[in-house]
Design an enzyme around this catalytic site. Structure first.
Site, PDB file in Angstrom:
ATOM      1  N   SER A  66       0.832  -1.197   0.000  1.00 15.79           N
ATOM      2  CA  SER A  66       0.000   0.000   0.000  1.00 15.79           C
ATOM      3  C   SER A  66       0.865   1.244   0.000  1.00 15.79           C
ATOM      4  O   SER A  66       2.057   1.178   0.297  1.00 15.79           O
ATOM      5  CB  SER A  66      -0.865   0.018   1.255  1.00 15.79           C
ATOM      6  OG  SER A  66      -0.031   0.156   2.390  1.00 15.79           O
ATOM      7  N   ASP A 178       2.460  -6.873  15.359  1.00 11.33           N
ATOM      8  CA  ASP A 178       3.557  -6.208  14.629  1.00 11.33           C
ATOM      9  C   ASP A 178       3.861  -4.841  15.232  1.00 11.33           C
ATOM     10  O   ASP A 178       4.037  -3.850  14.519  1.00 11.33           O
ATOM     11  CB  ASP A 178       3.216  -6.088  13.140  1.00 11.33           C
ATOM     12  CG  ASP A 178       4.457  -5.794  12.287  1.00 11.33           C
ATOM     13  OD1 ASP A 178       5.593  -5.999  12.789  1.00 11.33           O
ATOM     14  OD2 ASP A 178       4.306  -5.369  11.129  1.00 11.33           O
TER      15      ASP A 178
HETATM   16  N1  LIG Z   1      -2.655   7.642  10.018  1.00 13.46           N
HETATM   17  C1  LIG Z   1      -1.445   7.923   9.541  1.00 13.46           C
HETATM   18  N2  LIG Z   1      -0.940   9.176   9.629  1.00 13.46           N
HETATM   19  C2  LIG Z   1       0.284   9.456   9.144  1.00 13.46           C
HETATM   20  N3  LIG Z   1       1.107   8.548   8.565  1.00 13.46           N
HETATM   21  C3  LIG Z   1       0.652   7.293   8.442  1.00 13.46           C
HETATM   22  C4  LIG Z   1      -0.633   6.909   8.919  1.00 13.46           C
HETATM   23  N4  LIG Z   1      -0.802   5.593   8.692  1.00 13.46           N
HETATM   24  C5  LIG Z   1       0.317   5.160   8.107  1.00 13.46           C
HETATM   25  N5  LIG Z   1       1.205   6.168   7.951  1.00 13.46           N
HETATM   26  C6  LIG Z   1       2.555   6.074   7.379  1.00 13.46           C
HETATM   27  O1  LIG Z   1       2.570   5.086   6.381  1.00 13.46           O
HETATM   28  C7  LIG Z   1       3.468   3.999   6.756  1.00 13.46           C
HETATM   29  C8  LIG Z   1       2.920   2.696   6.225  1.00 13.46           C
HETATM   30  O2  LIG Z   1       1.652   2.484   6.790  1.00 13.46           O
HETATM   31  P1  LIG Z   1       1.214   1.053   7.293  1.00 13.46           P
HETATM   32  O3  LIG Z   1       2.244   0.566   8.258  1.00 13.46           O
HETATM   33  O4  LIG Z   1      -0.188   1.107   7.769  1.00 13.46           O
HETATM   34  O5  LIG Z   1       1.300   0.265   5.898  1.00 13.46           O
HETATM   35  P2  LIG Z   1       1.662  -1.253   5.648  1.00 13.46           P
HETATM   36  O6  LIG Z   1       1.409  -1.551   4.206  1.00 13.46           O
HETATM   37  O7  LIG Z   1       0.916  -2.117   6.574  1.00 13.46           O
HETATM   38  O8  LIG Z   1       3.199  -1.223   5.980  1.00 13.46           O
HETATM   39  P3  LIG Z   1       4.199  -2.423   6.271  1.00 13.46           P
HETATM   40  O9  LIG Z   1       4.203  -3.275   5.061  1.00 13.46           O
HETATM   41  O10 LIG Z   1       5.516  -1.677   6.463  1.00 13.46           O
HETATM   42  O11 LIG Z   1       3.723  -3.108   7.502  1.00 13.46           O
HETATM   43  C9  LIG Z   1       3.569   4.107   8.274  1.00 13.46           C
HETATM   44  O12 LIG Z   1       4.737   3.530   8.784  1.00 13.46           O
HETATM   45  C10 LIG Z   1       3.520   5.622   8.460  1.00 13.46           C
HETATM   46  O13 LIG Z   1       4.767   6.214   8.217  1.00 13.46           O
END
Ligand SMILES: Nc1ncnc2c1ncn2[C@@H]1O[C@H](COP(=O)(O)OP(=O)(O)OP(=O)(O)O)[C@@H](O)[C@H]1O
Length: 546
Positions: A66, A178
């Protein structure tokens, strides 16, 4: 621009014609338990919003499947973080389950101040959108990198906020699985917002109030440095696995690195299983029992959250109004020399340590060294041996270009390179960083493979033997975040067995494992081997004289 577009045959995809395909679990059938959950009103989670309701801004986060973008609601002018997920990629990579878990667990936790709120979900033909509370002050990891060791008052306050939020999650029957500094964000007022519930475990309702040590079967999810031993040894998690990760995060806040670290997951897992960690000598004495009591192999030996809240480290914390308090300013840790060094701990503390940890503590006392582990892809310094390049330093435009007005992706990609260099092959890949693989050793498999951090990248091979990995950054600009010359004789390319889509670039101090996701592996194999063979044969020719 969607990099994967046109790479996945449409016929391979399920039918998305149903607009509720994701919203109502057409893919991931709801269990009885999900049906038993309280329903949220459709105005809260549903199709009331569309992408046109928002002005999308910078990319603020890059997850494995994402992108998170800043967005402003056109009506209210409120800012949100919108997580944009690529449907094709999710289906292709079997991530549908995780996408639904993220939505379901966040819905269940909505409203607690320490947890990022999910306001809406909606979708269009290609993407899913999760509208999240915006946490503008970034990740805890950023502050740990900035200050290296955080001041004790902040560590105490934020440890309390994190612990309270975990307690709330657990009371709702959610195990995060996590927890790590990247997933702990800060809002406008510098209070925490825990995010990333994509790998959470949603417990059956009867277990919401079960003891912290109760174990549940679990797949291998999480991040190597923060994973609890029970997942490695028994493939189970418990609420106390989150408590283990909590202790790792607090340890990292005060020392700059997680307690169990190493160049690859295998090393980290061995350290976790033997409780091999060091307590630096200037660690505040009140913090030590936190670690020695939590870093236990048996979940039943770890304290419950209720017990942890009674620890002397939290003695002046007012738990009921934490999120209404003004957090202490984040600063660098200034050691208080009145603290008692670890090697003069009272015997009760020392008896909690393993021999390895105690020896480590003594060694740490002697050297006062704290090793920082921040995996980082190398870039320009690896280009030194690029043949046909007059200079190792990149031209001014190197590494950045915008996507606008480009008739084709290949022409666009060419703009990343000097004019005499062009892309001969591009492919969507997953890239992970690990320690160099000694000759003859097998590619990571089993849990070691699962815990490799994979990043989606586009791999470009140029006519100059350059192998570059690009990603999209702010303002839709692409940049090269890792690259290497395949002509460089010290770069060894190794392919996994014939059935696998993986190959390895063994560099001197690290290795990159590349997994092709574009059905290009045989072409990649040909082109890469050709470049690398000519580089290595020049090494063979030159070595006798050397
Ligand atoms: N609500 C928010 N406000 C600001 N930044 C955000 C928010 N949610 C996510 N982010 C940013 O986006 C990054 C990635 O988001 P998230 O961890 O939800 O995605 P992911 O696809 O699950 O990531 P990963 O594969 O690294 O676990 C976060 O580490 C953060 O820096």
């Amino acid at each position: 621009m969607d990099l994967d577009r046109n790479r996945v045959p449409m016929s391979a995809l399920p039918d998305y014609a149903d607009p509720d395909y994701f919203d109502h679990g057409a893919v991931n059938k709801q269990t009885d338990y999900h049906r038993s959950l309280p329903k949220h009103s459709s105005s809260h989670i549903g199709s009331a919003k569309t992408p046109n309701d928002y002005i999308f801004g910078d990319i603020i986060g890059d997850g494995s499947y994402s992108k998170v973008k800043r967005a402003t609601d056109k009506r209210s002018w409120k800012e949100y973080a919108i997580k944009v997920l690529d449907k094709r990629y999710i289906v292709k990579e079997n991530k549908v389950k995780y996408v639904n878990i993220e939505r379901d667990s966040m819905m269940r936790l909505n409203g607690y101040p320490g947890i990022a709120r999910l306001f809406h979900t909606f979708q269009d033909d290609l993407k899913l959108y999760y509208v999240l509370e915006y946490a503008p002050n970034g990740e805890l990891l950023h502050y740990i990198k900035k200050y290296r060791f955080l001041n004790e008052a902040s560590v105490q306050f934020y440890a309390a906020e994190i612990l309270s939020s975990i307690e709330f999650m657990h009371s709702c029957g959610i195990i995060h699985r996590d927890l790590k500094p990247e997933n702990i964000l800060f809002d406008h007022n510098m209070h925490i917002k825990i995010t990333d519930f994509g790998t959470a475990k949603i417990l059956p309702p009867k277990y919401a109030n079960s003891p912290d040590s109760t174990m549940f079967s679990s797949s291998f999810v999480g991040t190597a440095e923060y994973v609890a031993p029970e997942l490695l040894s028994k493939q189970v998690v418990s609420k106390s696995s989150d408590v283990w990760a909590f202790a790792c995060v607090v340890f990292q806040m005060i020392t700059g690195s997680p307690p169990f670290h190493g160049r690859d997951p295998g090393v980290i897992f061995r350290k976790i299983m033997s409780l091999d960690y060091d307590l630096p000598k200037l660690m505040p004495i009140e913090m030590v029992p936190l670690f020695t009591s939590i870093f236990r192999l048996q979940t039943t030996e770890r304290p419950s959250i209720r017990e942890l809240k009674q620890f002397s480290f939290f003695h002046d914390i007012s738990w009921n109004d934490l999120f209404f308090q003004t957090p202490p300013p984040l600063q660098s840790f200034r050691p208080n020399y009145h603290h008692i060094p670890v090697n003069s701990l009272p015997p009760t503390y020392r008896s909690n340590m393993t021999a390895a940890a105690a020896a480590g503590a003594a060694a740490a006392h002697a050297s006062a060294s704290i090793v920082r582990h921040q995996p980082k892809f190398v870039s320009d310094q690896k280009m030194g041996n690029l043949t046909n390049r007059k200079s190792a330093s990149p031209p001014a435009h190197y590494g950045q270009a915008t996507l606008r007005n480009q008739p084709s992706m290949d022409m666009f990609y060419n703009r990343l390179f000097p004019s005499n260099e062009s892309v001969v092959l591009s492919s969507a890949v997953l890239l992970s960083l690990t320690a160099p693989l000694p000759e003859g050793s097998k590619f990571p498999s089993g849990i070691t493979k699962m815990f490799l951090k994979k990043k989606s990248r586009v791999m470009l091979l140029t006519n100059m033997g350059r192998c570059a990995f690009i990603t999209k950054g702010k303002n839709d600009r692409f940049f090269i975040d890792a690259e290497v010359s395949l002509y460089n004789p010290s770069v060894e390319v190794r392919f996994d067995d014939n059935k696998s889509k993986r190959f390895l670039l063994n560099l001197e101090t690290e290795a990159w494992i590349v997994e092709d996701t574009s059905e290009n592996i045989s072409r990649l194999r040909d082109v890469i081997s050709k470049f690398n063979r000519s580089g290595r044969s020049s090494l063979d020719r030159s070595s006798p004289e050397d």
